[in-house]
Motif scaffolding. Structure first.
Motif, PDB file in Angstrom:
ATOM      1  N   LEU A   1     -13.165  -2.993  18.196  1.00 31.53           N
ATOM      2  CA  LEU A   1     -13.366  -4.049  17.293  1.00 31.53           C
ATOM      3  C   LEU A   1     -12.596  -3.754  16.062  1.00 31.53           C
ATOM      4  O   LEU A   1     -11.961  -4.945  15.629  1.00 31.53           O
ATOM      5  CB  LEU A   1     -14.964  -4.359  17.217  1.00 31.53           C
ATOM      6  CG  LEU A   1     -15.613  -4.949  18.286  1.00 31.53           C
ATOM      7  CD1 LEU A   1     -17.362  -5.030  17.763  1.00 31.53           C
ATOM      8  CD2 LEU A   1     -14.846  -6.357  18.753  1.00 31.53           C
ATOM      9  N   GLU A   2     -12.783  -2.644  15.502  1.00 33.35           N
ATOM     10  CA  GLU A   2     -12.132  -2.096  14.381  1.00 33.35           C
ATOM     11  C   GLU A   2     -10.678  -2.487  14.398  1.00 33.35           C
ATOM     12  O   GLU A   2      -9.839  -3.070  13.679  1.00 33.35           O
ATOM     13  CB  GLU A   2     -12.362  -0.946  13.700  1.00 33.35           C
ATOM     14  CG  GLU A   2     -12.062  -0.614  12.477  1.00 33.35           C
ATOM     15  CD  GLU A   2     -12.650   0.679  11.818  1.00 33.35           C
ATOM     16  OE1 GLU A   2     -11.785   1.120  10.916  1.00 33.35           O
ATOM     17  OE2 GLU A   2     -13.557   1.132  12.448  1.00 33.35           O
ATOM     18  N   SER A   3     -10.103  -2.043  15.587  1.00 30.85           N
ATOM     19  CA  SER A   3      -8.625  -2.512  16.050  1.00 30.85           C
ATOM     20  C   SER A   3      -8.205  -3.726  16.105  1.00 30.85           C
ATOM     21  O   SER A   3      -7.311  -4.211  15.459  1.00 30.85           O
ATOM     22  CB  SER A   3      -8.460  -1.558  17.205  1.00 30.85           C
ATOM     23  OG  SER A   3      -8.442  -0.186  17.300  1.00 30.85           O
TER      24      SER A   3
ATOM     25  N   TYR B   1     -15.117  -6.339   4.310  1.00 30.73           N
ATOM     26  CA  TYR B   1     -16.390  -5.733   3.513  1.00 30.73           C
ATOM     27  C   TYR B   1     -17.326  -4.927   4.351  1.00 30.73           C
ATOM     28  O   TYR B   1     -17.706  -3.874   3.878  1.00 30.73           O
ATOM     29  CB  TYR B   1     -17.280  -6.950   2.591  1.00 30.73           C
ATOM     30  CG  TYR B   1     -16.351  -7.782   1.721  1.00 30.73           C
ATOM     31  CD1 TYR B   1     -15.119  -7.356   1.038  1.00 30.73           C
ATOM     32  CD2 TYR B   1     -16.572  -9.091   1.629  1.00 30.73           C
ATOM     33  CE1 TYR B   1     -14.731  -7.966   0.171  1.00 30.73           C
ATOM     34  CE2 TYR B   1     -16.094  -9.781   0.645  1.00 30.73           C
ATOM     35  CZ  TYR B   1     -14.682  -9.148  -0.184  1.00 30.73           C
ATOM     36  OH  TYR B   1     -14.011  -9.964  -0.927  1.00 30.73           O
ATOM     37  N   ARG B   2     -17.602  -5.658   5.559  1.00 33.99           N
ATOM     38  CA  ARG B   2     -18.195  -4.974   6.444  1.00 33.99           C
ATOM     39  C   ARG B   2     -17.623  -3.692   6.981  1.00 33.99           C
ATOM     40  O   ARG B   2     -18.317  -2.677   7.132  1.00 33.99           O
ATOM     41  CB  ARG B   2     -18.497  -5.820   7.580  1.00 33.99           C
ATOM     42  CG  ARG B   2     -19.710  -5.304   8.826  1.00 33.99           C
ATOM     43  CD  ARG B   2     -21.044  -5.059   7.798  1.00 33.99           C
ATOM     44  NE  ARG B   2     -21.680  -6.034   7.407  1.00 33.99           N
ATOM     45  CZ  ARG B   2     -22.408  -6.961   8.228  1.00 33.99           C
ATOM     46  NH1 ARG B   2     -22.834  -6.777   9.315  1.00 33.99           N
ATOM     47  NH2 ARG B   2     -22.989  -7.880   7.483  1.00 33.99           N
ATOM     48  N   PHE B   3     -16.147  -3.518   7.395  1.00 37.04           N
ATOM     49  CA  PHE B   3     -15.778  -2.290   7.868  1.00 37.04           C
ATOM     50  C   PHE B   3     -15.690  -1.237   6.564  1.00 37.04           C
ATOM     51  O   PHE B   3     -15.777  -0.157   6.877  1.00 37.04           O
ATOM     52  CB  PHE B   3     -14.438  -2.636   8.402  1.00 37.04           C
ATOM     53  CG  PHE B   3     -14.546  -3.180   9.888  1.00 37.04           C
ATOM     54  CD1 PHE B   3     -15.159  -2.101  10.922  1.00 37.04           C
ATOM     55  CD2 PHE B   3     -13.969  -4.236  10.163  1.00 37.04           C
ATOM     56  CE1 PHE B   3     -15.194  -2.448  12.006  1.00 37.04           C
ATOM     57  CE2 PHE B   3     -14.272  -4.754  11.390  1.00 37.04           C
ATOM     58  CZ  PHE B   3     -14.642  -3.935  12.503  1.00 37.04           C
TER      59      PHE B   3
ATOM     60  N   LYS C   1     -24.446  -2.100  12.134  1.00 40.83           N
ATOM     61  CA  LYS C   1     -23.411  -2.956  11.256  1.00 40.83           C
ATOM     62  C   LYS C   1     -22.341  -3.611  12.024  1.00 40.83           C
ATOM     63  O   LYS C   1     -21.509  -4.696  11.151  1.00 40.83           O
ATOM     64  CB  LYS C   1     -22.950  -2.171  10.009  1.00 40.83           C
ATOM     65  CG  LYS C   1     -23.984  -1.713   8.930  1.00 40.83           C
ATOM     66  CD  LYS C   1     -23.672  -0.970   7.799  1.00 40.83           C
ATOM     67  CE  LYS C   1     -24.709  -0.771   6.830  1.00 40.83           C
ATOM     68  NZ  LYS C   1     -24.324   0.000   5.728  1.00 40.83           N
ATOM     69  N   MET C   2     -22.333  -3.270  13.081  1.00 40.84           N
ATOM     70  CA  MET C   2     -21.059  -3.877  13.733  1.00 40.84           C
ATOM     71  C   MET C   2     -21.076  -4.097  15.233  1.00 40.84           C
ATOM     72  O   MET C   2     -21.532  -2.959  15.963  1.00 40.84           O
ATOM     73  CB  MET C   2     -19.557  -3.285  13.550  1.00 40.84           C
ATOM     74  CG  MET C   2     -18.315  -3.786  14.179  1.00 40.84           C
ATOM     75  SD  MET C   2     -18.125  -5.665  13.702  1.00 40.84           S
ATOM     76  CE  MET C   2     -18.115  -5.570  11.860  1.00 40.84           C
ATOM     77  N   SER C   3     -21.129  -5.161  15.921  1.00 47.50           N
ATOM     78  CA  SER C   3     -21.124  -5.711  17.304  1.00 47.50           C
ATOM     79  C   SER C   3     -20.017  -6.813  17.264  1.00 47.50           C
ATOM     80  O   SER C   3     -19.639  -7.306  16.440  1.00 47.50           O
ATOM     81  CB  SER C   3     -22.664  -5.894  17.455  1.00 47.50           C
ATOM     82  OG  SER C   3     -23.085  -7.078  16.934  1.00 47.50           O
ATOM     83  N   PHE C   4     -20.153  -7.167  18.720  1.00 48.57           N
ATOM     84  CA  PHE C   4     -19.553  -8.347  18.948  1.00 48.57           C
ATOM     85  C   PHE C   4     -20.059  -9.668  18.386  1.00 48.57           C
ATOM     86  O   PHE C   4     -19.353 -10.357  17.760  1.00 48.57           O
ATOM     87  CB  PHE C   4     -19.465  -8.462  20.528  1.00 48.57           C
ATOM     88  CG  PHE C   4     -18.894  -9.695  21.066  1.00 48.57           C
ATOM     89  CD1 PHE C   4     -17.279 -10.155  20.754  1.00 48.57           C
ATOM     90  CD2 PHE C   4     -19.530 -10.787  21.584  1.00 48.57           C
ATOM     91  CE1 PHE C   4     -16.785 -11.188  21.104  1.00 48.57           C
ATOM     92  CE2 PHE C   4     -19.112 -12.102  21.910  1.00 48.57           C
ATOM     93  CZ  PHE C   4     -17.848 -12.305  21.700  1.00 48.57           C
ATOM     94  N   SER C   5     -21.253  -9.621  18.408  1.00 49.50           N
ATOM     95  CA  SER C   5     -22.015 -10.943  17.716  1.00 49.50           C
ATOM     96  C   SER C   5     -21.586 -10.998  16.207  1.00 49.50           C
ATOM     97  O   SER C   5     -21.266 -11.991  15.766  1.00 49.50           O
ATOM     98  CB  SER C   5     -23.339 -10.913  17.981  1.00 49.50           C
ATOM     99  OG  SER C   5     -23.746 -11.035  19.257  1.00 49.50           O
ATOM    100  N   ILE C   6     -21.823  -9.884  15.593  1.00 52.73           N
ATOM    101  CA  ILE C   6     -21.541  -9.750  14.159  1.00 52.73           C
ATOM    102  C   ILE C   6     -19.959 -10.098  13.782  1.00 52.73           C
ATOM    103  O   ILE C   6     -19.609 -10.802  12.783  1.00 52.73           O
ATOM    104  CB  ILE C   6     -21.859  -8.274  13.595  1.00 52.73           C
ATOM    105  CG1 ILE C   6     -23.490  -8.105  13.929  1.00 52.73           C
ATOM    106  CG2 ILE C   6     -21.567  -8.230  12.127  1.00 52.73           C
ATOM    107  CD1 ILE C   6     -23.897  -6.835  13.506  1.00 52.73           C
ATOM    108  N   PHE C   7     -19.420  -9.466  14.570  1.00 53.91           N
ATOM    109  CA  PHE C   7     -17.960  -9.618  14.536  1.00 53.91           C
ATOM    110  C   PHE C   7     -17.339 -10.979  14.301  1.00 53.91           C
ATOM    111  O   PHE C   7     -16.650 -11.638  13.562  1.00 53.91           O
ATOM    112  CB  PHE C   7     -17.073  -8.734  15.242  1.00 53.91           C
ATOM    113  CG  PHE C   7     -15.636  -8.763  15.283  1.00 53.91           C
ATOM    114  CD1 PHE C   7     -14.860  -7.781  14.798  1.00 53.91           C
ATOM    115  CD2 PHE C   7     -14.600  -9.888  15.965  1.00 53.91           C
ATOM    116  CE1 PHE C   7     -13.564  -7.727  14.628  1.00 53.91           C
ATOM    117  CE2 PHE C   7     -13.307  -9.845  15.769  1.00 53.91           C
ATOM    118  CZ  PHE C   7     -12.752  -8.625  15.151  1.00 53.91           C
TER     119      PHE C   7
END
Length: 970
Positions: free
Chosen positions: A837-839, A913-915, A952-958
């Motif tokens: 997801l970060e990529s 901001y999240r990353f 703090k990061m998932s598909f739904s959050i993304f």
């Protein structure tokens, strides 16, 4: 996916690794960066290349190589590496070290060769064994050529029963400077070819003697499977002088001295056959006079008793007339015309003279070798290196030309000649390494071996000279291969034996659908395009909507279908071929008539096959999420063959030079639907559609199969358009994917791991393996830690007791798009879904900062184009944390894309901001564990922060932060 390439020099690259589409790319495309996956080859390359260009005084590391077959003890202790190691494609390494003006020099290429390929080189193979392995030819095969062909109109006073090298040509060869020697050398070679097989084409019917000669050869070779029944020269190849720059895709100006080629005039790497490099020493002063005074005609006659040709010439230092080359060398082992270093036999090394074996000796040796296990040590084989294990001087220069040959057309291997005054070495190179023969005195005692080499090359077809055996060129009316510049790929075919889903194997045939059939015209068009390029002001005046519409309706990649081969010889060597099913065949019934591409690559045998990954992904999606199948690359069929298989028959296996299990490669061909590269998408709105298509597809692949892609980059996001006009995004390149369903995807020590270079580089320990080379493909997640070599352990081509397949874990990805966790020093962590997801996030940033919809081209983010992944990580971390860095990165962005990061409330900024929070959490964790004492004291706190960090990061959050629904069409 393979390491992408960076455009450099005046020629645009045909797609900086375009897996499913082929087009010229602008400079500094995001594909131009480091991709991390492979073994320590590139680590070795960058480290040694860094020493040569930066003046480092560090000792050279002991690197993996095709090992000696002796049983030397491995006493060097393994070094623990704590830094992120080097990893770059050959072209990226060269581009990183370029001179002012973004120009790669030939010298840079040579330095790279010396650093990268030293330890993948095997030395001092016997010439006769080499000729038999590469061309399937030995003395008895040319027994029907015991008498040379003479043109009836030739009135020269030449002995009718003996092959002849004129003293006149020899004298011209030795006189003057090196350049003056090219022409007499070429004339002598062509004359011997004509004596062997007659003129290739005279425009008239052959005379009776030539007809009888051909019939005799046909009878002799009719039952010889290695000769495939061919009897004459398959194409009009000649010795051509090549001291002009060769045309190629990568803009490195290089000039081989000569070549065995079908192309006269300006050479093109795509159509070269055998490159030749000269080093002419001993040609001045008293030494030259001594050589010239001793010259005489060289006469070669067939000796029925020895079943070989023998050399006849006046006595030289006690050398007798009429002796075979072996006997002559035994009588006078020290004498060589010109300068040739005296060879000393080392322990475990065979004699340096190249023996002219009798038929029985040759057959016994061949039978013995074929019966012996490929991993068994061979007491008669040469040592791994005869000259300090280094490729030096002209050796590196000839390998440089081989590197270019293997970077064009569709090649399995290549051969070359290295001429050093009066000595000759043959050189072989494939995707697993290089093999040098012993030097032979080809203008004196070993002249008969020169005749054997030319007899073999004179009847070699394109596959004997390294063209991939699945690629077939059309034949002319005489049955000769039309492999030449002017014909190009017209009429060429790709023939495969593929396994269908039901397990049945069928033969399929594809036409090479290459639009650039005449390379001269293509080169001329490139020059004209450069001269008449539209000015920047004119381009800026065009409306964006006009360009976008053109991109969707009639993209440049659809107009230009050309073969693209990745730069470099050793490694995956990915080639992309535009193909279409042959009309009116079973292939067309199976796959239709749409535009396809064939991806030909040489991955490591121990890696999970990409076709298997694609099939698994599509099968599991079909079961529960079939609407996402359109977003996953469509695999039509595939074929995998080992190098020693009947179809591939790489000569190295016939020679018994087999790499260890961890360096063994297989040939894998995937035929896929063709898609559009992302740069043709034309606008930010269109990109948004494609982007979220692949993010959703990536998620549902992981949900349905637990297969993680692990190489998210703009290069692997492609698109196509449905008949109704809708744009569909496609996620491609699954060759680095990992099946994480077993739960065994734990990290291991980073032995041989590949990532980015740290300056100055640290020494790298030798990497040896004691596993057998013939291993099934396994998923990387199933690999366990690679064991250390124990003292006394056998080399990697020595048979051992069966054991579990082991393989180290690698960082995977393309540098500018990799998650920060994967860009740090030290052992790589588990590659998680969050990292992909970060990529995706960095991919969106890169598009916003570097894409120009008017030009339909990508620029680059300078701070993310580094030779070190650690440096890339620092730059990306600064981008997350510092507004001034973001402002600088976004300054050259297109006006239509700047708003994506201009507003603090923009969705992409929310994601940033999240990353940034996730990165700050890592720094907090790192501070809590600076020492063992702190780590023990703060373990509970560290675990708590790590859990919060992961949450703090998932598909739904993304998707929520970007303001789009999780399901398409919602």
């Amino acid at each position: 996916m393979d390491a992408p390439q960076v455009q450099c020099g005046p020629f645009p690259l045909a797609g900086i690794w375009p897996q499913l589409s082929l087009r010229a790319e602008p400079p500094h495309h995001p594909r131009a960066f480091v991709i991390v996956q492979d073994r320590s080859l590139e680590l070795s390359s960058l480290r040694l290349f860094a020493r040569s260009t930066m003046g480092s005084k560090q000792s050279e590391s002991a690197l993996p190589r095709t090992p000696s077959k002796g049983k030397e003890k491995q006493t060097e202790p393994e070094t623990q590496i704590t830094a992120t190691p080097a990893r770059g494609s050959p072209y990226h390494v060269l581009q990183t070290a370029t001179r002012p003006g973004n120009k790669i020099l030939s010298d840079d290429h040579q330095h790279y060769i010396q650093g990268a390929y030293n330890n993948y080189t095997h030395w001092d193979v016997d010439v006769e064994d080499f000729v038999r392995a590469v061309f399937g030819c030995q003395w008895t095969d040319i027994e029907a050529l015991r008498e040379p062909y003479r043109d009836p109109s030739n009135t020269k006073d030449i002995p009718p029963e003996k092959y002849f090298i004129s003293k006149v040509e020899l004298k011209k060869y030795w006189e003057g400077n090196e350049r003056n020697g090219y022409e007499p050398f070429a004339r002598a070679g062509d004359a011997l070819l004509e004596e062997l097989y007659g003129p290739h084409s005279t425009g008239k019917a052959p005379d009776e003697s030539l007809v009888a000669r051909r019939q005799a050869l046909q009878r002799r070779w009719a039952n010889n499977s290695s000769r495939n029944g061919q009897v004459m020269r398959p194409w009009p190849a000649r010795f051509e002088i090549r001291d002009v720059k060769v045309v190629g895709n990568f803009g490195i100006d290089e000039k081989p001295d000569l070549a065995y080629s079908t192309t006269a005039g300006r050479p093109f790497w795509e159509w070269e056959l055998v490159s030749m490099e000269f080093k002419m020493e001993g040609k001045t002063g008293a030494k030259r006079k001594e050589i010239i005074d001793s010259l005489s005609d060289i006469l070669l006659r067939w000796d029925e008793k020895q079943k070989t040709f023998v050399v006849e010439m006046p006595d030289r230092r006690g050398q007798a007339k009429g002796k075979s080359s072996k006997a002559a060398r035994d009588d006078d082992a020290d004498y060589v015309p010109g300068k040739q270093p005296k060879q000393t036999k080392k322990k475990g090394q065979s004699s340096t003279s190249s023996s002219s074996k009798r038929k029985r000796e040759a057959e016994e040796a061949l039978n013995t070798k074929s019966k012996r296990s490929k991993n068994q040590p061979d007491s008669e084989s040469p040592s791994a290196a005869s000259e300090g294990s280094k490729i030096i001087g002209k050796q590196a220069q000839v390998v440089k030309y081989m590197n270019q040959v293997m970077s064009h057309n569709v090649r399995s291997y290549t051969i070359a000649w290295l001429v050093d005054s009066g000595t000759l070495r043959l050189v072989y190179g494939d995707r697993m390494g290089i093999i040098f023969t012993k030097p032979i005195d080809f203008l004196d005692k070993d002249a008969s071996l020169l005749l054997l080499i030319l007899a073999a090359m004179g009847t070699a077809d394109v596959h004997d000279l390294g063209i991939h055996p699945c690629v077939h060129y059309p034949k002319d009316a005489h049955g000769h291969d039309q492999f030449c510049l002017d014909n190009g790929y017209r009429g060429s075919k790709l023939r495969l034996a593929v396994e269908l889903d039901e397990g049945t194997t069928v033969d399929v045939e594809f036409n090479l659908d290459v639009s650039e059939s005449n390379m001269r015209d293509m080169h001329r068009a490139k020059k004209e395009k450069k001269k008449t390029a539209t000015s920047g002001a004119q381009r800026a005046s065009r409306g964006a909507s006009e360009t976008v519409e053109g991109a969707l309706e009639d993209s440049e990649s659809s107009q230009r279908r050309a073969i693209y081969t990745e730069f470099g010889m050793i490694g995956r060597g990915t080639t992309v071929i535009p193909v279409v099913a042959a009309p009116g065949t079973k292939t067309e019934e199976l796959f239709g008539s749409e535009a396809l591409v064939a991806k030909v690559a040489w991955p490591h045998a121990v890696r999970k096959a990409e076709d298997a990954m694609i099939k698994a992904v599509r099968r599991r999606l079909a079961e529960s999420k079939p609407n996402y199948l359109k977003h996953i690359v469509d695999l039509k069929c595939s074929m995998t063959k080992s190098g020693d298989s009947e179809e591939m028959h790489l000569p190295r296996f016939k020679l018994g030079v087999v790499p260890g299990a961890d360096e063994l490669r297989v040939c894998r061909i995937l035929v896929l639907k063709e898609y559009e590269p992302l740069e043709t998408i034309g606008s930010g709105d269109n990109f948004r559609i494609v982007f979220f298509d692949v993010v959703r597809a990536h998620h549902w692949v992981y949900e349905t199969s637990k297969i993680l892609h692990r190489d998210i980059s703009l290069n692997n996001i492609m698109w196509y358009r449905l008949p109704d006009g809708r744009i569909i995004g496609v996620l491609c390149d699954w060759d680095l994917a990992e099946d994480q369903s077993t739960g065994e995807y734990r990290p291991t020590r980073r032995a041989g791991d590949a990532a980015a270079v740290i300056w100055p580089p640290d020494p790298e320990p030798a990497a040896q393996s004691t596993t057998k080379p013939s291993l099934p493909s396994i998923a990387e997640g199933e690999a366990t830690e690679q064991p250390q070599n124990l003292e006394g352990a056998g080399p990697s081509n020595t048979a051992t007791e069966p054991q579990a397949v082991v393989k180290p874990r690698y960082r995977t990805g393309t540098g500018p798009f990799m998650a920060l966790d994967l860009l740090r020093e030290g052992d790589p962590p588990i590659h998680k879904y969050r990292h992909d997801l970060e990529s995706f996030f960095y991919g969106y940033i890169y598009f916003a900062a570097a894409y120009n919809p008017d030009e339909q081209a990508f620029g680059y983010i300078k701070e993310w184009q580094r030779a070190s992944l650690v440096d890339i990580g620092h730059s990306k971390g600064d981008f997350l944390r510092e507004e001034k860095v973001r402002t600088r990165v976004m300054k050259p962005a297109h006006d239509t894309l700047k708003p994506l990061l201009a507003d603090d409330e923009a969705p992409l900024m929310e994601l940033l901001y999240r990353f940034c929070e996730i990165e700050n959490d890592w720094h907090n964790i790192n501070a809590l564990g600076l020492s063992r004492k702190l780590l023990a004291r703060n373990r509970a706190k560290i675990e708590e922060i790590e859990k919060e960090r992961e949450a703090k990061m998932s598909f739904s959050i993304f998707m929520e932060l970007l303001g789009v629904p999780e399901e398409e069409g919602v």
